[in-house]
Design a protein around this motif. Structure first.
Motif, short mmCIF file in Angstrom:
data_model
loop_
_atom_site.label_atom_id
_atom_site.label_comp_id
_atom_site.label_asym_id
_atom_site.label_seq_id
_atom_site.Cartn_x
_atom_site.Cartn_y
_atom_site.Cartn_z
N PHE A 113 0.83 -1.20 0.00
CA PHE A 113 0.00 0.00 0.00
C PHE A 113 0.88 1.26 0.00
CE2 PHE A 113 -2.69 3.36 1.46
CZ PHE A 113 -3.96 3.03 1.00
N ALA A 114 1.91 1.27 0.85
CA ALA A 114 2.79 2.43 0.92
C ALA A 114 3.46 2.70 -0.42
CB ALA A 114 3.84 2.22 2.01
N LYS A 115 3.85 1.65 -1.11
CA LYS A 115 4.49 1.82 -2.42
C LYS A 115 3.55 2.52 -3.39
CE LYS A 115 6.72 -0.78 -6.15
NZ LYS A 115 7.12 -2.14 -6.62
N GLU A 116 2.26 2.16 -3.36
CA GLU A 116 1.27 2.80 -4.24
C GLU A 116 1.03 4.26 -3.85
OE1 GLU A 116 -0.37 1.61 -6.96
OE2 GLU A 116 0.96 -0.13 -6.84
N ASN A 117 1.43 4.61 -2.63
CA ASN A 117 1.22 5.98 -2.14
C ASN A 117 2.52 6.78 -2.12
OD1 ASN A 117 -0.73 7.93 -1.01
ND2 ASN A 117 0.51 7.77 0.85
N GLY A 118 3.47 6.37 -2.92
CA GLY A 118 4.73 7.11 -2.99
C GLY A 118 5.73 6.76 -1.92
N GLY A 119 5.51 5.64 -1.24
CA GLY A 119 6.49 5.16 -0.26
C GLY A 119 6.12 5.36 1.19
N THR A 120 4.98 6.01 1.47
CA THR A 120 4.59 6.24 2.86
C THR A 120 3.12 5.88 3.08
OG1 THR A 120 3.94 8.53 2.42
CG2 THR A 120 6.23 8.15 3.13
N LEU A 182 -4.93 7.44 -0.08
CA LEU A 182 -4.12 6.97 -1.20
C LEU A 182 -4.03 8.09 -2.21
CD1 LEU A 182 -2.64 4.61 -2.61
CD2 LEU A 182 -4.83 3.99 -3.64
N THR A 183 -2.83 8.58 -2.42
CA THR A 183 -2.58 9.74 -3.31
C THR A 183 -3.55 10.87 -3.01
OG1 THR A 183 -3.99 8.84 -5.09
CG2 THR A 183 -1.64 8.28 -5.13
N GLY A 184 -3.72 11.16 -1.73
CA GLY A 184 -4.51 12.29 -1.30
C GLY A 184 -6.00 12.06 -1.18
N LYS A 185 -6.49 10.86 -1.50
CA LYS A 185 -7.92 10.57 -1.44
C LYS A 185 -8.19 9.51 -0.38
CE LYS A 185 -8.69 11.59 -6.34
NZ LYS A 185 -9.20 11.06 -7.64
N PRO A 186 -9.25 9.69 0.44
CA PRO A 186 -9.55 8.68 1.48
C PRO A 186 -10.05 7.39 0.84
CG PRO A 186 -11.29 10.33 1.38
CD PRO A 186 -10.20 10.82 0.47
N VAL A 187 -9.49 6.27 1.30
CA VAL A 187 -9.89 4.96 0.75
C VAL A 187 -10.36 3.99 1.83
CG1 VAL A 187 -8.46 5.14 -1.31
CG2 VAL A 187 -7.50 4.15 0.77
N ALA A 188 -10.20 4.36 3.11
CA ALA A 188 -10.69 3.50 4.20
C ALA A 188 -10.92 4.35 5.43
CB ALA A 188 -9.71 2.38 4.51
N TYR A 189 -11.95 3.98 6.20
CA TYR A 189 -12.25 4.71 7.44
C TYR A 189 -12.48 3.72 8.57
CZ TYR A 189 -17.13 3.51 6.42
OH TYR A 189 -18.28 2.83 6.15
N LEU A 190 -12.22 4.18 9.79
CA LEU A 190 -12.46 3.40 11.00
C LEU A 190 -12.97 4.35 12.07
CD1 LEU A 190 -12.16 0.71 12.61
CD2 LEU A 190 -9.82 1.40 13.12
N TYR A 191 -14.14 4.02 12.63
CA TYR A 191 -14.75 4.86 13.66
C TYR A 191 -14.92 4.04 14.93
CZ TYR A 191 -18.21 7.61 16.20
OH TYR A 191 -18.86 8.31 17.17
N LEU A 192 -14.36 4.54 16.05
CA LEU A 192 -14.34 3.80 17.31
C LEU A 192 -14.81 4.68 18.46
CD1 LEU A 192 -10.66 2.49 16.91
CD2 LEU A 192 -12.72 1.20 16.32
N PRO A 193 -16.03 4.51 18.95
CA PRO A 193 -16.40 5.16 20.20
C PRO A 193 -15.66 4.51 21.37
CG PRO A 193 -18.25 3.92 19.29
CD PRO A 193 -17.12 3.76 18.34
N VAL A 194 -15.53 5.25 22.44
CA VAL A 194 -14.81 4.77 23.62
C VAL A 194 -15.79 4.64 24.78
CG1 VAL A 194 -12.96 5.24 25.26
CG2 VAL A 194 -12.69 5.89 22.85
#
Length: 304
Positions: A113-120, A182-194
């Motif tokens: 995944f990092a490789k597809e995002n320029g290494g990070t 990914l390249t500046g666009k959101p591709v996954a989200y995680l929402y966690l109440p505490v």
């Protein structure tokens, strides 16, 4: 807190709803703390309801409920292992619980995944009410593209009341939300109440167009590293239901079941018997399809 509401009882094949029946029910959820301490939460009033919706009851609680409510029809029964992460210790200690092969697979996915995002890896965290506004503005359009939202009505909530509740939790420092870009666009989200010292796995979704990059898995790993670093949380609760993702990341589990307990009556008994017959037929068909080697193809068609 339990509440009375109209509950949809779905007849599903895979992830696709074929038809839905509804009943007015009170909800009795079991928290992870309830389960681990063998505590029985109070049963809500059933006045003006068709019955009770029980979520994630351990065996001892299920037995007590059946004894206390004789004659009620029990159905829509789902037994599973409720997975959770014991967060005592460090992130490195958590990773050490995985097999060498699994650690290698997870790290390979992160590198890919990092490789597809320029290494990070570009993961961003959101805690405050203002940050949560930013999170929701980016996550809601993404959620609408997930199969959970399209087929199961289980995407990230968008109503005014739901958003107000999320902001109120954030104002109390009771939310952890994450986005993976990914390249500046959101591709996954995680929402966690505490809840107390427990993180509750509420909503995870990812762009189906990027499924080959395993964005949900990559985000889960990166978020856990951040959460372990806070040294605040005791458990990560995957809540009711069972799945490969939960089984992979959980360190422990407990046997639980979710089910309906509806008042005695022909219509309620007929509904639950029909659902059981339908689910049985689907299960037999699934085994037959699995024997032909076409299960993956059929699953892909159902998610379209």
């Amino acid at each position: 807190m339990s509440q009375t509401q109209r509950h949809a009882i779905p007849f599903t094949i895979g992830s696709r709803r074929i038809l839905t029946a509804t009943r007015t029910v009170a909800t009795l959820p079991f928290s992870l703390e309830d389960i681990l301490t063998e505590r029985m939460p109070p049963v809500p009033s059933l006045t003006n309801t068709d019955g009770l919706r029980v979520l994630s009851a351990p065996t001892y609680a299920e037995d007590r409920l059946r004894e206390a409510m004789p004659g009620f029809a029990v159905g829509a029964y789902e037994a599973y292992e409720r997975s959770y992460i014991d967060m005592a210790g460090s992130y490195d200690g958590y990773l050490a619980r995985f097999s060498g092969k699994t650690r290698s697979t997870l790290r390979r996915k992160q590198r890919k995944f990092a490789k597809e995002n320029g290494g990070t890896l570009d993961m961003r965290a959101y805690h405050s009410p203002e940050e949560l506004d930013t999170f929701l503005s980016l996550a809601h359009p993404l959620s609408q593209r997930t199969y959970q939202a399209r087929l199961l009505d289980a995407g990230l909530p968008e109503g005014d009341d739901a958003i107000a509740h999320m902001r109120a939790l954030a104002a109390q420092d009771r939310v952890r939300a994450f986005l993976l870009f990914l390249t500046g666009k959101p591709v996954a989200y995680l929402y966690l109440p505490v809840v107390g010292d427990t993180l509750v796995y509420a909503f995870l979704g990812y762009d189906p167009a990027q499924a080959q990059l395993s964005p949900g898995t990559v985000l889960q790993m990166a978020a856990l590293e951040s959460l372990f670093a806070e040294e605040r949380f005791r458990f990560f609760d995957f809540t009711e239901g069972q799945g490969a993702h939960k089984a992979l990341f959980g360190t422990d589990s407990v046997a639980c079941a979710s089910f309906l307990m509806l008042r005695p009556g022909l219509s309620n008994r007929t509904l639950l018997a029909g659902l059981a017959a339908f689910d049985g037929a689907v299960s037999r068909a699934k085994k037959l399809i699995g024997a032909t080697g076409l299960e993956a193809s059929v699953r892909k068609i159902l998610r379209q």
